[in-house]
Write an enzyme that holds these catalytic residues in place. Structure first.
Site, PDB file in Angstrom:
ATOM      1  N   GLU A 199      -3.464 -29.221  -0.425  1.00 52.69           N
ATOM      2  CA  GLU A 199      -2.360 -29.496  -1.340  1.00 52.69           C
ATOM      3  C   GLU A 199      -2.543 -30.850  -2.012  1.00 52.69           C
ATOM      4  OE1 GLU A 199       1.448 -30.583  -3.089  1.00 52.69           O
ATOM      5  OE2 GLU A 199       0.369 -31.692  -1.573  1.00 52.69           O
ATOM      6  N   ASP A 244       8.850 -29.531   1.886  1.00 47.00           N
ATOM      7  CA  ASP A 244       7.865 -30.532   1.437  1.00 47.00           C
ATOM      8  C   ASP A 244       8.495 -31.405   0.342  1.00 47.00           C
ATOM      9  OD1 ASP A 244       5.387 -31.802   1.356  1.00 47.00           O
ATOM     10  OD2 ASP A 244       4.509 -30.370  -0.056  1.00 47.00           O
ATOM     11  N   HIS A 296       2.574 -41.082   0.746  1.00 48.88           N
ATOM     12  CA  HIS A 296       1.410 -41.547  -0.033  1.00 48.88           C
ATOM     13  C   HIS A 296       1.221 -43.072   0.058  1.00 48.88           C
ATOM     14  CE1 HIS A 296       1.080 -37.779  -2.858  1.00 48.88           C
ATOM     15  NE2 HIS A 296       1.515 -37.454  -1.654  1.00 48.88           N
ATOM     16  N   ARG A 350       3.473 -35.959 -15.960  1.00 50.61           N
ATOM     17  CA  ARG A 350       4.373 -35.038 -15.255  1.00 50.61           C
ATOM     18  C   ARG A 350       5.043 -34.173 -16.305  1.00 50.61           C
ATOM     19  NH1 ARG A 350       3.758 -35.167  -9.489  1.00 50.61           N
ATOM     20  NH2 ARG A 350       2.638 -37.119  -9.254  1.00 50.61           N
ATOM     21  N   ASP A 379      -2.878 -31.000   5.292  1.00 46.68           N
ATOM     22  CA  ASP A 379      -3.740 -32.110   4.853  1.00 46.68           C
ATOM     23  C   ASP A 379      -2.858 -33.287   4.448  1.00 46.68           C
ATOM     24  OD1 ASP A 379      -2.833 -30.678   2.499  1.00 46.68           O
ATOM     25  OD2 ASP A 379      -4.344 -31.734   1.314  1.00 46.68           O
ATOM     26  N   SER A 382       5.481 -32.896  -7.587  1.00 44.98           N
ATOM     27  CA  SER A 382       4.884 -31.606  -7.963  1.00 44.98           C
ATOM     28  C   SER A 382       4.352 -30.877  -6.737  1.00 44.98           C
ATOM     29  CB  SER A 382       3.712 -31.829  -8.932  1.00 44.98           C
ATOM     30  OG  SER A 382       4.103 -32.623 -10.019  1.00 44.98           O
ATOM     31  N   THR A 433     -18.934 -63.926 -15.337  1.00 49.28           N
ATOM     32  CA  THR A 433     -18.690 -63.822 -16.773  1.00 49.28           C
ATOM     33  C   THR A 433     -19.447 -62.613 -17.313  1.00 49.28           C
ATOM     34  OG1 THR A 433     -20.450 -65.439 -17.057  1.00 49.28           O
ATOM     35  CG2 THR A 433     -18.188 -66.265 -17.182  1.00 49.28           C
TER      36      THR A 433
HETATM   37  N1  BES Z   1       5.239 -33.166  -1.086  1.00 50.46           N
HETATM   38  C1  BES Z   1       4.688 -33.730  -2.262  1.00 50.46           C
HETATM   39  C2  BES Z   1       5.504 -33.448  -3.503  1.00 50.46           C
HETATM   40  C3  BES Z   1       6.921 -33.930  -3.481  1.00 50.46           C
HETATM   41  C4  BES Z   1       7.294 -35.082  -2.839  1.00 50.46           C
HETATM   42  C5  BES Z   1       7.869 -33.208  -4.144  1.00 50.46           C
HETATM   43  C6  BES Z   1       8.603 -35.501  -2.826  1.00 50.46           C
HETATM   44  C7  BES Z   1       9.160 -33.620  -4.166  1.00 50.46           C
HETATM   45  C8  BES Z   1       9.547 -34.777  -3.485  1.00 50.46           C
HETATM   46  C9  BES Z   1       3.285 -33.210  -2.440  1.00 50.46           C
HETATM   47  O1  BES Z   1       2.542 -33.294  -1.256  1.00 50.46           O
HETATM   48  C10 BES Z   1       2.570 -34.077  -3.448  1.00 50.46           C
HETATM   49  O2  BES Z   1       2.333 -35.216  -3.146  1.00 50.46           O
HETATM   50  N2  BES Z   1       2.200 -33.519  -4.611  1.00 50.46           N
HETATM   51  C11 BES Z   1       1.423 -34.222  -5.574  1.00 50.46           C
HETATM   52  C12 BES Z   1       0.703 -33.279  -6.473  1.00 50.46           C
HETATM   53  C13 BES Z   1      -0.613 -32.782  -5.954  1.00 50.46           C
HETATM   54  C14 BES Z   1      -1.246 -31.857  -6.961  1.00 50.46           C
HETATM   55  C15 BES Z   1      -1.545 -33.899  -5.597  1.00 50.46           C
HETATM   56  C16 BES Z   1       2.275 -35.092  -6.442  1.00 50.46           C
HETATM   57  O3  BES Z   1       3.453 -34.783  -6.693  1.00 50.46           O
HETATM   58  O4  BES Z   1       1.750 -36.107  -6.896  1.00 50.46           O
HETATM   59 MN    MN Z   2       3.593 -32.587   0.346  1.00 48.43          MN
HETATM   60 MN    MN Z   3       1.843 -35.414  -1.030  1.00 47.22          MN
END
Ligand code: BES
Ligand code: MN
Ligand code: MN
Length: 456
Positions: free
Chosen positions: A152, A179, A426, A327, A88, A398, A314
């Site tokens: 995820e 990842d 992202h 975090r 995803d 995460s 307004t």
């Molecule tokens: N792959 C990422 C996490 C990541 C990116 C770890 C770069 C280390 C380096 C993962 O897909 C992600 O985006 N995780 C989210 C958390 C999730 C619960 C939405 C995050 O870290 O915001």
């Molecule tokens: Mn990821």
């Molecule tokens: Mn991600």
């Protein structure tokens, strides 16, 4: 050249073409409008695993998006590597900031531009192609199980239950995940820690309706102002979070550990230049590497309320909202931090408003071992393909499921990712280097080989 590597090199174009077909499927898990496409991406992964040579592959339905499970058992006496990843992707918005459409992959400057190219379809597909390459060249040295999920990016809320229900078939020795990021293409690294996450949405409500900002303004508490004041009060002048008890469980690193961590290559000038900022901001007393690696944070992810359309209106709005992420670092617990936040937010709310805190998904932090056979095998594999020993790093992102794997299956993970922090995951114009994609496919079979050899 070695047959597996030769197979990989001579199939580069086909591997990329197939990845492009996967990237064309807009498998956005957060938006129900794409539910059909998420299912299509699962089918695509299943079909490519079957084509690559697994014994069986299955689409496992959950309350949310499906999990693709597949396995190739060559001998139960041999080690079993479980590959985890996600098919995803994050929403592509804001679409207008993409130079080319997010779901029409293109290569520019050696980079594959598409949503999910790095996070995580590109990295998942490396495993599929590495597996195929081992199968086609008769060099798979142990058993493999694949668990590729579709939720995820929305918190993996159904994966925990699925793992508990499928414990029997998830027996194995180690979890391998791509990842995460490396430091640079000439500086390989392996993340050995991930932060946890506590994510909440807050609502601040003042008057029972939107008001004329001239007729009532000045006499009635403005929920947006109140929300901003409350948020501001949650950090002091040292950017230390003021929620009582927030740091209670944080494990402080020893002086030696901090020195070691700060040896990670990091150029502050380049970092600022890349981001277009003149100054960095964070908790006093800690370096940027520490602020993103070993310290907990509180960040605003979105804030809204009142009139934000064209022109001006307004209005003194009835309510205001924010999405806030915290975090977490080892020993902190998502449930506890969410409770501390909620209690504090309720406590500091002035009488002029009512507040509501709604917790979203969360996850626990993890540190992964560096003295395990699997870590050593990953390090040796990367050293072979990059020509340099990988540096262990603490990642800021995460992957909540990693802590769950440990808790439910008693299995440790190796975070052998190949992305770069600059890949814009992202964000608009997410990309993944063809170099990184191919490097991953070359490194994974070596991990399998060294892991099997070294565990004998
Ligand atoms: N792959 C990422 C996490 C990541 C990116 C770890 C770069 C280390 C380096 C993962 O897909 C992600 O985006 N995780 C989210 C958390 C999730 C619960 C939405 C995050 O870290 O915001
Ligand atoms: Mn990821
Ligand atoms: Mn991600």
């Amino acid at each position: 050249m070695e047959p597996t590597l030769e197979f990989i090199k001579s199939n580069e174009k086909r591997f990329l073409d197939e990845l492009f077909n996967l990237l064309r499927i807009p498998s956005v898990s957060a938006d129900s409008k794409y539910k059909g496409d998420v299912a299509k991406a699962a089918e695509f992964i299943k079909a490519s695993l079957e084509q690559a040579g697994v014994d069986k592959a299955e689409i496992c339905e959950t309350k949310g998006h499906p999990i693709v499970y597949a396995e190739k058992m060559i001998d139960p006496k041999l080690k079993t590597v479980i590959i985890y990843g996600h098919y995803d992707v994050q929403p592509a918005d804001p679409i207008n900031l993409w130079n080319t459409p997010p779901f029409e992959p293109t290569i520019r400057d050696g980079k594959i531009f598409a949503r999910g190219s790095c996070d995580d379809k590109g990295q998942v597909f490396m495993h599929v192609k590495a597996f195929e390459s081992m199968m086609k060249t008769n060099s798979l040295p142990c058993n493999v199980k694949f668990m590729i999920e579709g939720e995820e990016e929305v918190g993996s809320s159904n994966l925990g239950e699925w793992i508990r229900e499928n414990k029997k078939r998830l027996t194995g020795d180690v979890i391998l995940i791509s990842d995460t990021s490396i430091l640079a293409n000439d500086t390989p690294s392996i993340e050995v820690g991930l932060r946890g996450l506590s994510y909440v949405e807050v609502e601040v409500t003042g008057p029972n309706r939107d008001l004329h900002s001239g007729v009532y303004g000045g006499a009635v508490g403005n929920p947006i102002q109140v929300l901003c004041d409350m948020i501001t009060s949650m950090k002091d002048k040292n950017n230390h979070i003021t929620i009582p008890g927030f740091y209670d469980d944080v494990v402080e690193l020893t002086k030696e550990e901090r020195i070691e961590l700060n040896k990670t290559p990091f150029d502050e000038t380049d970092y600022k230049k890349d981001l277009g900022v003149d100054e960095l901001v964070g908790e006093t007393g800690f370096t940027s590497l520490e602020r993103t690696g070993i310290r907990p944070t509180l960040e605003l992810n979105g804030i809204w309320g009142g009139y934000t359309g064209e022109g001006s209106k307004t209005v003194l709005p009835s309510s205001a909202f924010a999405k806030i992420s915290m975090r977490l670092v080892p020993n902190q617990s998502n449930a506890k931090i969410t409770k501390l936040f909620t209690d504090h937010f309720n406590k500091i709310a002035p009488k002029s408003v009512k507040v509501k805190v709604t917790p979203h998904h969360g996850g626990e932090p993890v540190v992964t071992p560096t003295d395990s056979v699997a870590f050593k095998a990953a390090a040796k594999a990367m050293e072979k393909t990059f020509g340099k020993k990988p540096i262990p790093t603490r990642g800021g992102g995460s992957i909540p499921i990693v802590a769950l794997f440990e808790k439910e299956l008693g299995l440790k993970s190796v975070l052998m990712g190949f992305g770069l922090d600059s890949d814009l995951i992202h964000s608009p114009n997410e990309h993944y280097g063809v170099f990184n994609f191919m490097k991953g496919i070359e490194t994974i079979p070596l991990f399998f080989r060294y892991y099997s050899e070294m565990s004998k």
